[in-house]
Design a protein around this motif. Structure first.
Motif, mmCIF file in Angstrom:
data_model
loop_
_atom_site.group_PDB
_atom_site.id
_atom_site.type_symbol
_atom_site.label_atom_id
_atom_site.label_comp_id
_atom_site.label_asym_id
_atom_site.label_seq_id
_atom_site.Cartn_x
_atom_site.Cartn_y
_atom_site.Cartn_z
ATOM 1 N N TYR A 77 5.257 -6.443 9.771
ATOM 2 C CA TYR A 77 5.207 -6.063 8.279
ATOM 3 C C TYR A 77 5.515 -4.402 8.342
ATOM 4 N N ARG A 78 6.167 -3.567 7.376
ATOM 5 C CA ARG A 78 6.277 -2.300 7.294
ATOM 6 C C ARG A 78 6.112 -2.125 5.852
ATOM 7 N N ILE A 79 5.209 -1.400 5.607
ATOM 8 C CA ILE A 79 5.103 -0.707 4.131
ATOM 9 C C ILE A 79 5.298 0.926 4.093
ATOM 10 N N GLY A 80 6.232 1.062 3.113
ATOM 11 C CA GLY A 80 6.383 2.424 3.138
ATOM 12 C C GLY A 80 5.489 3.563 2.798
ATOM 13 N N GLU A 81 5.743 4.728 3.238
ATOM 14 C CA GLU A 81 4.930 5.718 2.926
ATOM 15 C C GLU A 81 4.350 5.914 1.497
ATOM 16 N N ARG A 82 5.146 5.931 0.564
ATOM 17 C CA ARG A 82 4.736 6.041 -0.752
ATOM 18 C C ARG A 82 3.832 5.055 -1.322
ATOM 19 N N ALA A 83 3.719 3.789 -0.375
ATOM 20 C CA ALA A 83 2.841 2.741 -1.252
ATOM 21 C C ALA A 83 1.624 2.400 0.003
ATOM 22 N N SER A 84 1.263 3.529 0.882
ATOM 23 C CA SER A 84 0.204 3.287 1.985
ATOM 24 C C SER A 84 -0.836 3.867 1.416
ATOM 25 N N GLY A 85 -1.947 3.401 1.693
ATOM 26 C CA GLY A 85 -3.320 3.784 1.288
ATOM 27 C C GLY A 85 -3.801 3.263 0.195
ATOM 28 N N ARG A 86 -3.075 2.283 -0.651
ATOM 29 C CA ARG A 86 -3.358 1.566 -1.737
ATOM 30 C C ARG A 86 -3.505 0.035 -1.682
ATOM 31 N N GLY A 87 -3.870 -0.482 -0.416
ATOM 32 C CA GLY A 87 -4.078 -1.617 -0.356
ATOM 33 C C GLY A 87 -2.948 -2.549 -0.443
#
Length: 168
Positions: free
Chosen positions: A88-98
């Motif tokens: 998986y890869r989650i973009g920086e804008r969505a990181s840190g929010r679960g």
């Protein structure tokens, strides 16, 4: 609201934009995909190859949408004998929010319900503690040291997948 959609041909433009936008961010903790990957021709060729693998049911690729914006990808690779490797890869804008934790939980349920998988493996680099937390929060157990793109890493496993809602 987070939604996993099976990868389609019409995701190509949004996915390339996502990968370009997050290239430097991802390169901090995962091996870079190389310059050719980010060219229109190189990306189109790779996208077609992924769709062919998916059509053959060897892999199951998904984009992660949050309110219709592409914020990540969650994939099951090399599906065989009831198991697959989760990536998986989650973009920086969505990181840190679960978002990653929720997406992996959703994929674990989907892996069981839609693809009939009973276990998943995953790997992460040693310098990616956020990914380690996502995996352990979703019931993955550390099993051994490994490499990820030539970098030191850890391999995890999750057995006894369930399709039950609310179960990580």
């Amino acid at each position: 609201m987070l939604t996993l959609e099976r990868l389609r041909a019409d995701h190509a433009d949004a996915l390339l934009a996502f990968e370009r936008e997050n290239r430097a961010y991802f390169a901090r903790t995962v091996p870079d995909r190389g310059d050719d990957y980010f060219t229109p021709a190189g990306f189109a060729e790779r996208h077609r190859a992924l769709l062919a693998e998916q059509h053959a049911r060897v892999c199951h690729f998904h984009v992660l949408l949050e309110d219709e914006a592409l914020v990540g990808r969650v994939n099951l690779m090399d599906a065989a004998d009831g198991s697959a490797e989760l990536g998986y890869r989650i973009g920086e804008r969505a990181s840190g929010r679960g978002v990653a934790t929720a997406a992996v939980a959703q994929m674990c349920r989907l892996a069981a319900a839609e693809y009939g998988l009973t276990s998943l493996t995953a790997r992460t680099t040693l310098d990616n503690p956020a990914s380690m937390k996502v995996l352990t929060r979703n019931g993955f157990t550390r099993v051994e040291n490994t490499t990820v793109g030539g970098r030191p890493g850890i391999r995890y496993v999750r057995e006894h997948l369930t399709a039950a809602p609310g179960t990580p």
